[in-house]
Design a protein around this motif. Structure first.
Motif, PDB file in Angstrom:
ATOM      1  N   LYS A   1      -6.750   8.586   0.923  1.00 40.33           N
ATOM      2  CA  LYS A   1      -6.615   7.284   0.266  1.00 40.33           C
ATOM      3  C   LYS A   1      -5.535   6.463   0.984  1.00 40.33           C
ATOM      4  N   ILE A   2      -5.799   5.162   1.172  1.00 45.10           N
ATOM      5  CA  ILE A   2      -4.836   4.296   1.847  1.00 45.10           C
ATOM      6  C   ILE A   2      -3.573   4.165   1.002  1.00 45.10           C
ATOM      7  N   ASP A   3      -2.436   4.360   1.643  1.00 46.30           N
ATOM      8  CA  ASP A   3      -1.127   4.195   1.018  1.00 46.30           C
ATOM      9  C   ASP A   3      -0.618   2.821   1.445  1.00 46.30           C
ATOM     10  N   SER A   4      -0.754   1.837   0.571  1.00 47.08           N
ATOM     11  CA  SER A   4      -0.424   0.462   0.942  1.00 47.08           C
ATOM     12  C   SER A   4       1.070   0.277   1.219  1.00 47.08           C
ATOM     13  N   GLN A   5       1.923   0.973   0.503  1.00 50.53           N
ATOM     14  CA  GLN A   5       3.370   0.847   0.740  1.00 50.53           C
ATOM     15  C   GLN A   5       3.747   1.418   2.107  1.00 50.53           C
ATOM     16  N   ALA A   6       3.215   2.584   2.438  1.00 47.92           N
ATOM     17  CA  ALA A   6       3.486   3.184   3.749  1.00 47.92           C
ATOM     18  C   ALA A   6       2.885   2.326   4.864  1.00 47.92           C
ATOM     19  N   THR A   7       1.722   1.724   4.603  1.00 46.09           N
ATOM     20  CA  THR A   7       1.097   0.832   5.577  1.00 46.09           C
ATOM     21  C   THR A   7       1.995  -0.375   5.829  1.00 46.09           C
ATOM     22  N   TYR A   8       2.515  -0.976   4.764  1.00 42.30           N
ATOM     23  CA  TYR A   8       3.424  -2.116   4.893  1.00 42.30           C
ATOM     24  C   TYR A   8       4.663  -1.722   5.693  1.00 42.30           C
ATOM     25  N   ASN A   9       5.236  -0.567   5.388  1.00 39.37           N
ATOM     26  CA  ASN A   9       6.435  -0.111   6.095  1.00 39.37           C
ATOM     27  C   ASN A   9       6.162   0.108   7.575  1.00 39.37           C
ATOM     28  N   LYS A  10       4.998   0.661   7.902  1.00 37.02           N
ATOM     29  CA  LYS A  10       4.647   0.867   9.315  1.00 37.02           C
ATOM     30  C   LYS A  10       4.452  -0.475  10.013  1.00 37.02           C
ATOM     31  N   LEU A  11       3.821  -1.422   9.341  1.00 39.00           N
ATOM     32  CA  LEU A  11       3.640  -2.758   9.908  1.00 39.00           C
ATOM     33  C   LEU A  11       4.997  -3.422  10.127  1.00 39.00           C
ATOM     34  N   ARG A  12       5.860  -3.347   9.133  1.00 43.66           N
ATOM     35  CA  ARG A  12       7.196  -3.939   9.236  1.00 43.66           C
ATOM     36  C   ARG A  12       7.974  -3.349  10.421  1.00 43.66           C
ATOM     37  N   ALA A  13       7.830  -2.060  10.646  1.00 38.11           N
ATOM     38  CA  ALA A  13       8.555  -1.392  11.728  1.00 38.11           C
ATOM     39  C   ALA A  13       8.001  -1.730  13.110  1.00 38.11           C
ATOM     40  N   ASN A  14       6.730  -2.145  13.195  1.00 34.67           N
ATOM     41  CA  ASN A  14       6.088  -2.311  14.500  1.00 34.67           C
ATOM     42  C   ASN A  14       5.644  -3.722  14.862  1.00 34.67           C
TER      43      ASN A  14
ATOM     44  N   ASP B   1      -3.381  -0.875  14.349  1.00 40.17           N
ATOM     45  CA  ASP B   1      -3.739  -0.529  12.978  1.00 40.17           C
ATOM     46  C   ASP B   1      -2.600   0.250  12.321  1.00 40.17           C
ATOM     47  N   PRO B   2      -1.868  -0.406  11.408  1.00 40.48           N
ATOM     48  CA  PRO B   2      -0.763   0.284  10.741  1.00 40.48           C
ATOM     49  C   PRO B   2      -1.194   1.096   9.526  1.00 40.48           C
ATOM     50  N   THR B   3      -2.483   1.181   9.259  1.00 41.38           N
ATOM     51  CA  THR B   3      -2.971   1.827   8.042  1.00 41.38           C
ATOM     52  C   THR B   3      -2.548   3.298   7.972  1.00 41.38           C
ATOM     53  N   VAL B   4      -1.959   3.666   6.856  1.00 41.52           N
ATOM     54  CA  VAL B   4      -1.506   5.032   6.604  1.00 41.52           C
ATOM     55  C   VAL B   4      -2.287   5.561   5.404  1.00 41.52           C
ATOM     56  N   THR B   5      -2.773   6.777   5.525  1.00 42.39           N
ATOM     57  CA  THR B   5      -3.472   7.410   4.400  1.00 42.39           C
ATOM     58  C   THR B   5      -2.661   8.595   3.892  1.00 42.39           C
ATOM     59  N   ASP B   6      -2.875   8.924   2.625  1.00 43.00           N
ATOM     60  CA  ASP B   6      -2.193  10.078   2.046  1.00 43.00           C
ATOM     61  C   ASP B   6      -3.006  11.342   2.322  1.00 43.00           C
ATOM     62  N   TRP B   7      -2.591  12.453   1.761  1.00 42.40           N
ATOM     63  CA  TRP B   7      -3.237  13.747   2.017  1.00 42.40           C
ATOM     64  C   TRP B   7      -4.698  13.763   1.604  1.00 42.40           C
TER      65      TRP B   7
ATOM     66  N   VAL C   1      -5.410 -14.195   2.149  1.00 46.91           N
ATOM     67  CA  VAL C   1      -4.166 -14.959   2.083  1.00 46.91           C
ATOM     68  C   VAL C   1      -3.021 -14.172   1.452  1.00 46.91           C
ATOM     69  N   HIS C   2      -3.290 -13.331   0.462  1.00 53.38           N
ATOM     70  CA  HIS C   2      -2.213 -12.541  -0.154  1.00 53.38           C
ATOM     71  C   HIS C   2      -1.666 -11.499   0.822  1.00 53.38           C
ATOM     72  N   ARG C   3      -2.542 -10.894   1.603  1.00 48.35           N
ATOM     73  CA  ARG C   3      -2.097  -9.928   2.615  1.00 48.35           C
ATOM     74  C   ARG C   3      -1.292 -10.639   3.710  1.00 48.35           C
ATOM     75  N   VAL C   4      -1.749 -11.818   4.098  1.00 45.83           N
ATOM     76  CA  VAL C   4      -1.043 -12.589   5.123  1.00 45.83           C
ATOM     77  C   VAL C   4       0.358 -12.955   4.630  1.00 45.83           C
ATOM     78  N   GLN C   5       0.485 -13.278   3.374  1.00 45.68           N
ATOM     79  CA  GLN C   5       1.805 -13.588   2.823  1.00 45.68           C
ATOM     80  C   GLN C   5       2.735 -12.374   2.941  1.00 45.68           C
ATOM     81  N   LEU C   6       2.209 -11.183   2.741  1.00 47.28           N
ATOM     82  CA  LEU C   6       3.019  -9.973   2.925  1.00 47.28           C
ATOM     83  C   LEU C   6       3.485  -9.850   4.380  1.00 47.28           C
ATOM     84  N   VAL C   7       2.583 -10.143   5.319  1.00 53.18           N
ATOM     85  CA  VAL C   7       2.937 -10.089   6.743  1.00 53.18           C
ATOM     86  C   VAL C   7       4.033 -11.111   7.037  1.00 53.18           C
TER      87      VAL C   7
END
Length: 162
Positions: free
Chosen positions: A135-148, A126-132, A15-21
């Motif tokens: 590790k999952i980068d939740s902020q970058a993942t959110y931004n990719k989801l928001r853009a798409n 799948d908008p999941t973005v990982t760093d070098w 539910v917390h992730r859905v609220q972000l969406v």
């Protein structure tokens, strides 16, 4: 573009992730019940849950399954997928395990369409973005989801009439 959609998801875990969406505000969806409201519907029995799903899904243009770690195992998610497929509503999945919930991300869950008639037909984004370091980068993942998200919403699969 499917501007009015029904979100299907595992309430307790995601539910917390859905609220972000929902906060992206790219799409209009059913109201997100709070825990007490959901519990009232749930305690009224299966017919009450089916009616709530029917009422919320009826005028929506598409169904998006927000896929977390345990989404595929939820019976009501399966019910919603099958209902959408039978109604020939565009159906797609979006992975949300990479969004932060209470400060942490999750691991990817299995395909929730695999046990339904929509198996192999509904696309999963799948908008999941990982760093070098992987590790999952939740902020970058959110931004990719928001853009798409809005563009992805128009790419659902529908049941063929034959």
């Amino acid at each position: 573009m499917a501007k009015t959609i029904f979100y299907s998801f595992h309430y307790q875990r995601d539910v917390h992730r859905v609220q972000l969406v929902r906060n992206i505000n790219a799409l209009e969806a059913q109201p997100l019940l709070n825990a007490q409201e959901w519990e009232q519907v749930r305690q009224s029995g299966d017919k009450a849950i089916e009616k709530w799903i029917h009422d919320q899904m009826t005028y929506k243009k598409a169904v998006i399954v927000l896929i977390g770690k345990e989404t595929a195992s939820r019976p009501w998610v399966t019910y919603e997928i099958e209902k959408a497929w039978a109604a020939k509503k565009p159906l797609l999945g979006v992975r949300i395990h990479g969004l932060s919930s209470m400060g942490g991300v999750d691991s990817a869950g299995p395909d929730p369409f695999a046990r339904t008639d929509a198996a192999g037909s509904a696309p999963i984004f799948d908008p999941t973005v990982t760093d070098w370091s992987g590790k999952i980068d939740s902020q970058a993942t959110y931004n990719k989801l928001r853009a798409n998200l809005e563009a992805w919403s128009s790419q659902g699969a529908t049941k063929r009439p034959w």
